[in-house]
Scaffold this motif. Structure first.
Motif, PDB file in Angstrom:
ATOM      1  N   TRP A 489       0.887  -1.175   0.000  1.00 38.76           N
ATOM      2  CA  TRP A 489       0.000   0.000   0.000  1.00 38.76           C
ATOM      3  C   TRP A 489       0.922   1.222   0.000  1.00 38.76           C
ATOM      4  CZ3 TRP A 489      -5.587  -0.133   1.315  1.00 38.76           C
ATOM      5  CH2 TRP A 489      -6.182   1.140   1.206  1.00 38.76           C
ATOM      6  N   VAL A 490       0.936   1.942  -1.117  1.00 38.25           N
ATOM      7  CA  VAL A 490       1.922   3.021  -1.285  1.00 38.25           C
ATOM      8  C   VAL A 490       1.285   4.386  -1.035  1.00 38.25           C
ATOM      9  CG1 VAL A 490       3.597   4.062  -2.870  1.00 38.25           C
ATOM     10  CG2 VAL A 490       3.099   1.618  -3.017  1.00 38.25           C
ATOM     11  N   CYS A 491       1.954   5.193  -0.193  1.00 37.78           N
ATOM     12  CA  CYS A 491       1.522   6.574   0.093  1.00 37.78           C
ATOM     13  C   CYS A 491       2.635   7.531  -0.328  1.00 37.78           C
ATOM     14  CB  CYS A 491       1.265   6.765   1.587  1.00 37.78           C
ATOM     15  SG  CYS A 491       0.050   5.623   2.248  1.00 37.78           S
ATOM     16  N   PRO A 492       2.282   8.742  -0.794  1.00 38.06           N
ATOM     17  CA  PRO A 492       3.317   9.655  -1.282  1.00 38.06           C
ATOM     18  C   PRO A 492       4.170  10.339  -0.223  1.00 38.06           C
ATOM     19  CG  PRO A 492       1.154  10.220  -2.170  1.00 38.06           C
ATOM     20  CD  PRO A 492       0.942   9.221  -1.098  1.00 38.06           C
ATOM     21  N   LEU A 493       3.700  10.473   1.035  1.00 37.79           N
ATOM     22  CA  LEU A 493       4.491  11.230   2.023  1.00 37.79           C
ATOM     23  C   LEU A 493       4.690  10.443   3.307  1.00 37.79           C
ATOM     24  CD1 LEU A 493       3.077  14.848   1.852  1.00 37.79           C
ATOM     25  CD2 LEU A 493       5.272  14.042   1.039  1.00 37.79           C
ATOM     26  N   VAL A 494       5.757  10.804   4.065  1.00 38.98           N
ATOM     27  CA  VAL A 494       6.039  10.122   5.327  1.00 38.98           C
ATOM     28  C   VAL A 494       5.224  10.715   6.469  1.00 38.98           C
ATOM     29  CG1 VAL A 494       7.826   9.620   7.018  1.00 38.98           C
ATOM     30  CG2 VAL A 494       8.341   9.487   4.603  1.00 38.98           C
ATOM     31  N   GLU A 495       5.135  12.046   6.502  1.00 39.43           N
ATOM     32  CA  GLU A 495       4.375  12.649   7.612  1.00 39.43           C
ATOM     33  C   GLU A 495       3.422  13.711   7.087  1.00 39.43           C
ATOM     34  OE1 GLU A 495       8.404  15.073   8.741  1.00 39.43           O
ATOM     35  OE2 GLU A 495       7.820  13.266   9.782  1.00 39.43           O
ATOM     36  N   GLU A 496       2.423  14.024   7.867  1.00 37.07           N
ATOM     37  CA  GLU A 496       1.368  14.939   7.416  1.00 37.07           C
ATOM     38  C   GLU A 496       1.953  16.303   7.062  1.00 37.07           C
ATOM     39  OE1 GLU A 496      -2.053  13.653   7.499  1.00 37.07           O
ATOM     40  OE2 GLU A 496      -1.905  15.169   5.975  1.00 37.07           O
ATOM     41  N   SER A 497       1.552  16.830   5.942  1.00 29.38           N
ATOM     42  CA  SER A 497       1.965  18.170   5.549  1.00 29.38           C
ATOM     43  C   SER A 497       0.715  19.030   5.485  1.00 29.38           C
ATOM     44  CB  SER A 497       2.640  18.126   4.183  1.00 29.38           C
ATOM     45  OG  SER A 497       2.597  19.399   3.583  1.00 29.38           O
ATOM     46  N   GLU A 498       0.788  20.227   6.075  1.00 27.45           N
ATOM     47  CA  GLU A 498      -0.388  21.110   6.042  1.00 27.45           C
ATOM     48  C   GLU A 498      -0.644  21.588   4.621  1.00 27.45           C
ATOM     49  OE1 GLU A 498       0.446  22.836  10.496  1.00 27.45           O
ATOM     50  OE2 GLU A 498       0.370  24.226   8.819  1.00 27.45           O
ATOM     51  N   LEU A 499       0.432  21.647   3.823  1.00 23.97           N
ATOM     52  CA  LEU A 499       0.299  22.205   2.483  1.00 23.97           C
ATOM     53  C   LEU A 499      -0.322  21.210   1.514  1.00 23.97           C
ATOM     54  CD1 LEU A 499       3.776  23.932   2.214  1.00 23.97           C
ATOM     55  CD2 LEU A 499       1.595  25.003   2.738  1.00 23.97           C
ATOM     56  N   ILE A 500      -0.052  19.936   1.716  1.00 22.34           N
ATOM     57  CA  ILE A 500      -0.524  18.949   0.750  1.00 22.34           C
ATOM     58  C   ILE A 500      -1.468  17.981   1.445  1.00 22.34           C
ATOM     59  CG2 ILE A 500       0.191  17.280  -0.995  1.00 22.34           C
ATOM     60  CD1 ILE A 500       2.980  18.513  -0.822  1.00 22.34           C
ATOM     61  N   ASP A 501      -2.691  17.917   0.924  1.00 22.33           N
ATOM     62  CA  ASP A 501      -3.704  17.096   1.568  1.00 22.33           C
ATOM     63  C   ASP A 501      -3.518  15.638   1.137  1.00 22.33           C
ATOM     64  OD1 ASP A 501      -7.284  16.755   1.126  1.00 22.33           O
ATOM     65  OD2 ASP A 501      -5.992  16.128   2.762  1.00 22.33           O
ATOM     66  N   VAL A 502      -2.551  14.961   1.738  1.00 22.10           N
ATOM     67  CA  VAL A 502      -2.238  13.590   1.357  1.00 22.10           C
ATOM     68  C   VAL A 502      -2.242  12.716   2.601  1.00 22.10           C
ATOM     69  CG1 VAL A 502      -0.421  12.115   0.443  1.00 22.10           C
ATOM     70  CG2 VAL A 502      -0.864  14.289  -0.627  1.00 22.10           C
ATOM     71  N   ALA A 503      -2.859  11.534   2.491  1.00 21.51           N
ATOM     72  CA  ALA A 503      -2.843  10.613   3.633  1.00 21.51           C
ATOM     73  C   ALA A 503      -1.426  10.117   3.819  1.00 21.51           C
ATOM     74  CB  ALA A 503      -3.785   9.453   3.336  1.00 21.51           C
ATOM     75  N   ALA A 504      -0.814  10.428   4.936  1.00 19.39           N
ATOM     76  CA  ALA A 504       0.587  10.070   5.168  1.00 19.39           C
ATOM     77  C   ALA A 504       0.710   8.581   5.456  1.00 19.39           C
ATOM     78  CB  ALA A 504       1.114  10.884   6.348  1.00 19.39           C
ATOM     79  N   ALA A 505       1.909   8.067   5.181  1.00 18.11           N
ATOM     80  CA  ALA A 505       2.145   6.625   5.363  1.00 18.11           C
ATOM     81  C   ALA A 505       1.891   6.203   6.811  1.00 18.11           C
ATOM     82  CB  ALA A 505       3.565   6.294   4.948  1.00 18.11           C
ATOM     83  N   GLN A 506       2.341   7.024   7.755  1.00 18.62           N
ATOM     84  CA  GLN A 506       2.177   6.636   9.164  1.00 18.62           C
ATOM     85  C   GLN A 506       0.698   6.574   9.552  1.00 18.62           C
ATOM     86  OE1 GLN A 506       4.810   9.671  10.541  1.00 18.62           O
ATOM     87  NE2 GLN A 506       6.412   8.215  11.073  1.00 18.62           N
ATOM     88  N   GLU A 507      -0.063   7.527   9.006  1.00 18.63           N
ATOM     89  CA  GLU A 507      -1.492   7.562   9.331  1.00 18.63           C
ATOM     90  C   GLU A 507      -2.214   6.364   8.702  1.00 18.63           C
ATOM     91  OE1 GLU A 507      -5.011  10.516   8.198  1.00 18.63           O
ATOM     92  OE2 GLU A 507      -3.274  11.561   9.059  1.00 18.63           O
ATOM     93  N   ARG A 508      -1.860   6.054   7.443  1.00 23.33           N
ATOM     94  CA  ARG A 508      -2.476   4.915   6.764  1.00 23.33           C
ATOM     95  C   ARG A 508      -2.106   3.609   7.467  1.00 23.33           C
ATOM     96  NH1 ARG A 508      -6.507   4.960   5.222  1.00 23.33           N
ATOM     97  NH2 ARG A 508      -6.236   6.622   3.692  1.00 23.33           N
ATOM     98  N   PHE A 509      -0.847   3.527   7.917  1.00 22.70           N
ATOM     99  CA  PHE A 509      -0.380   2.346   8.650  1.00 22.70           C
ATOM    100  C   PHE A 509      -1.237   2.148   9.910  1.00 22.70           C
ATOM    101  CE2 PHE A 509       2.510   1.047  12.227  1.00 22.70           C
ATOM    102  CZ  PHE A 509       2.602  -0.300  11.897  1.00 22.70           C
ATOM    103  N   ALA A 510      -1.459   3.248  10.653  1.00 24.35           N
ATOM    104  CA  ALA A 510      -2.247   3.173  11.897  1.00 24.35           C
ATOM    105  C   ALA A 510      -3.681   2.721  11.594  1.00 24.35           C
ATOM    106  CB  ALA A 510      -2.242   4.536  12.587  1.00 24.35           C
ATOM    107  N   THR A 511      -4.268   3.259  10.502  1.00 27.88           N
ATOM    108  CA  THR A 511      -5.648   2.886  10.128  1.00 27.88           C
ATOM    109  C   THR A 511      -5.741   1.398   9.800  1.00 27.88           C
ATOM    110  OG1 THR A 511      -5.862   5.079   9.150  1.00 27.88           O
ATOM    111  CG2 THR A 511      -7.566   3.499   8.590  1.00 27.88           C
ATOM    112  N   LEU A 512      -4.811   0.920   8.959  1.00 31.21           N
ATOM    113  CA  LEU A 512      -4.864  -0.481   8.533  1.00 31.21           C
ATOM    114  C   LEU A 512      -4.515  -1.422   9.684  1.00 31.21           C
ATOM    115  CD1 LEU A 512      -3.285  -0.189   4.962  1.00 31.21           C
ATOM    116  CD2 LEU A 512      -5.685  -0.556   5.529  1.00 31.21           C
ATOM    117  N   GLN A 513      -3.660  -0.934  10.593  1.00 33.53           N
ATOM    118  CA  GLN A 513      -3.280  -1.770  11.745  1.00 33.53           C
ATOM    119  C   GLN A 513      -4.488  -2.015  12.659  1.00 33.53           C
ATOM    120  OE1 GLN A 513      -0.328  -0.190  14.482  1.00 33.53           O
ATOM    121  NE2 GLN A 513       0.951  -1.999  14.167  1.00 33.53           N
TER     122      GLN A 513
END
Length: 702
Positions: A489-513
């Motif tokens: 499951w590939v996400c474009p960013l490592v941590e949340e950025s206020e500038l770019i509305d992208v689901a961060a890898a860490q957040e997606r990991f927590a959701t799927l976990q």
């Protein structure tokens, strides 16, 4: 030594009038000149900073005729000042009018004294800015110009608009570029008479002037004579440097590495499959190069999963059989270790002694490898850029294999080649590269292409879904995981950025976990090397079944049991990158699928990318489309990695000029290989101007 004629262009921009230390820092940020090696913005940086649009002020309108949402220029009388109440954050407003209507000028956080001085009551002024309708009234927020008649006379009717950085204003930059233009000397012509006899072929200086002081909005077009001239200059400098490097490599005596092929045969015997026709042909071409007394410089180009590493191993085995050593260099530790694990069983079958060296090896283990390497007890060394370090000494290096060459650049390629006597160089890339880019980046090389996929490779079903259907995707994933499937499951960013509305890898990991518990792992570039290795091993063994990752998995990660890849925010990736990521699946016997999740609404370019991904798995077609959609620097990742992207040439538009530049460069090396006489001097100026002067050092080296 740089010709003295060019010294003004390489002087610091801080010496231009009106540029203080503060503005200088903004320029340094804009041109990314913040390293100790290149600390200051130079005039040449300003001159090669191309406009991307213009403000056309040739139309003078009456207020009633001005079209909203456009730049307008009109003459008006200052009718009323409406300053905000004391200590209020409300804007300062000024009403201006002509005989046809009125406009409100709005200034936020403005200098009241400046407004009163620039717009005195009753005075007539020329106003330029973007006209908008607000609550039915015409307004301009922060006009870009407020001028009297004298100021208007000096205003260019067509003003170029440039890319900027925060804090830097268009007027500041325009003023600096204008000042830099006055310092451009008349340079001798470096192109042949055949090229310059075209009636609308401007000189270098005139071309720069036409783009930075355009007489019409059309003058800054990529296909206008001025831009074509500058693009051809840059392409000629690039091609001439590559041809000179190739000539130098060919003139430097090589070594004939002839082998009976016994070791290569043992490797082939250990394979669980037969080589493809492309692999057999590529190996034959490489073996032929190795057997010649000239140095090999060859590019091995192949799509994801076409078996380049195996061809490289056969080449390295040939060199070892001839009594020498070989090295394979990869851009990341993950990829270096992947190569090591792929090669190890086959190398062992042929009795080859293999070792790995990366930046994070412990001191004692590292010293042991270095000592064995110097003694000749290691046949093949695999590693990262750590192989460049001075401490790394081979007993007899004869072949250097460089993987994902465009992430290293020509200088590093040469550096590795200097680790032995007349080292042959084989460069590999898994990014299928359009022909124009092969010429640009690898024009000094012979090229072998692997077009066949190994037998048994499965087609990958590619589907696209909007992000709001993510619940369906997770449900499908749950059903697949229950059957033992493994998925990325590939996400474009490592941590949340206020500038770019992208689901961060860490957040997606927590959701799927929360849904799948310990079956989910996380991999990203900021993790420690040891943690990365442990995660990859757990995924490869099946201890975890879902790997949430950033694009660190883009190149080289090989887990044949993984059959699903979900790419979140697919609209944010380039085509070549999407293709590379998709290539992580379809590597085993199981049927594989790729799900592209996108955020709506999709722009035209993103829509085209996703359609092409669904239509084809042909990496070469995808590469051509990527070049058309994005441009050369993005295709090869050079905007980020600093390898030779172009500042003036746009290959998606100027591809035909590349062939012309290449022909001219080859003719120059045939007729005037030492760049002598007046034209030779002009060509040396060209190489220095575009900072390709490494090639001139090769002339001095003979």
């Amino acid at each position: 030594m740089r010709p003295s004629l060019l010294n003004p262009l390489f002087a610091s921009a801080a010496g231009l009038p009106g540029i203080g230390p503060k503005t200088g820092k903004l320029f340094d940020r804009l041109f990314e000149r913040t390293s100790a090696a290149a600390p200051d913005t130079r005039l040449i940086d300003l001159l090669f900073h191309m406009p991307h649009a213009v403000i056309d002020r040739r139309q003078r309108v009456k207020i009633a005729d001005a079209v909203p949402d456009r730049m307008v220029l009109f003459e008006a009388r200052v009718a009323e000042h409406r300053p905000p109440p004391p200590r209020s954050k409300a804007p300062y407003k000024v009403l201006v009018e002509d005989e046809t209507g009125d406009v409100l000028l709005v200034f936020f956080l403005a200098n009241h004294q400046w407004i009163e001085k620039s717009l005195p009551l009753g005075a007539t002024r020329w106003i330029s800015g973007k006209l908008e309708l607000w609550d039915g009234y015409r307004q301009i927020v922060h006009p870009d110009r407020v001028l009297d008649a004298d100021g208007l006379a000096k205003l260019p009717p067509v003003e170029p608009v440039y890319p900027l950085t925060e804090g830097l204003h268009l007027r500041m930059l325009g003023k600096a570029i204008d000042a830099a233009l006055t310092k451009v000397p008349a340079l001798p012509e470096w192109h042949s008479d055949f090229v310059t006899k075209s009636p609308d072929f401007p000189s270098f200086k005139d071309a720069l002037t036409q783009i930075h002081r355009p007489p019409t909005p059309e003058a800054i077009g990529l296909e206008q004579p001025a831009w074509l001239r500058l693009a051809l200059d840059e392409l000629l400098a690039n091609q001439l440097a590559l041809v000179m490097m190739r000539t130098h490599m060919r003139q430097t005596a090589g070594r004939a590495n002839t082998a009976s092929g016994a070791l290569a045969a043992q490797i082939e015997k250990a394979l669980p499959f037969t080589l493809t026709r492309s692999q057999v042909e590529a190996f034959a071409e490489i073996k032929s190069d190795l057997g010649e007394a000239k140095r090999m410089l060859r590019l091995l180009q192949g799509d994801v999963g076409s078996g380049k590493t195996l061809v490289a191993l056969l080449a390295m085995a040939s060199v070892v059989e001839a009594g020498h050593q070989a090295a394979l260099m990869a851009p990341t530790e993950i990829l270096a270790r992947q190569h090591y694990e792929t090669i190890a069983p086959f190398a062992e079958a042929a009795g080859l002694r293999l070792a790995i060296l990366t930046g994070r090896d412990k001191s004692t283990a590292r010293q042991k490898v270095l000592a064995a390497l110097a003694e000749g007890e290691i046949d093949i060394l695999i590693g990262t850029h750590a192989l460049f370090q001075e401490a790394v000494a081979f007993r007899d290096l004869a072949l250097a294999v460089v993987d994902e060459q465009h992430r290293f650049g020509v200088h590093q390629r040469l550096a590795l080649g200097r680790k032995g006597e007349a080292v042959d160089v084989l460069v590999m890339t898994a990014t299928p590269i359009p022909r124009t880019l092969v010429l640009t980046y690898f024009g000094d090389m012979d090229v072998s292409v692997l077009r066949d996929k190994p037998a048994g490779r499965q087609p990958i079903e590619t589907r696209a879904l909007p992000l709001d259907r993510i619940g369906d995707v997770v449900a499908r994933l749950a059903a697949a995981i229950a059957k033992g499937t493994r998925a990325y499951w590939v996400c474009p960013l490592v941590e949340e950025s206020e500038l770019i509305d992208v689901a961060a890898a860490q957040e997606r990991f927590a959701t799927l976990q929360r849904i799948f518990g310990g079956k989910v792992g996380l991999l990203h570039g900021k993790m420690k090397g040891k943690d990365k290795d442990e995660t990859m091993e757990a995924f490869a063994s099946g201890a975890i079944q879902i790997l949430v990752a950033t694009t660190v998995i883009e190149v080289g990660v090989d887990v044949p049991e993984a059959t699903i890849i979900v790419i979140e925010h697919a609209e944010r990736f380039g085509l070549a990158q999407l293709h590379q990521l998709r290539g992580r699946v379809g590597r085993g016997k199981g049927k594989s699928s790729c799900l592209l999740l996108y955020k709506t609404p999709l722009g035209e370019t993103a829509k085209s990318r996703i359609e092409i991904m669904r239509e084809t798995e042909d990496g070469f077609r995808i590469a051509e489309e990527d070049l058309r959609l994005r441009g050369e620097g993005e295709v090869l990742g050079t905007r980020q990695s600093g390898t030779p992207g172009f500042r003036l040439a746009r290959l998606e538009v100027h591809g035909a000029l590349l062939t012309l530049a290449r022909q001219e460069a080859q003719m120059i090396m045939k007729d005037n290989p030492r760049l002598e006489g007046p034209r030779g001097e002009a060509l040396r100026i060209l190489l220095h101007l575009f900072e390709r002067d490494e090639a001139i050092k090769l002339l001095r080296a003979g």
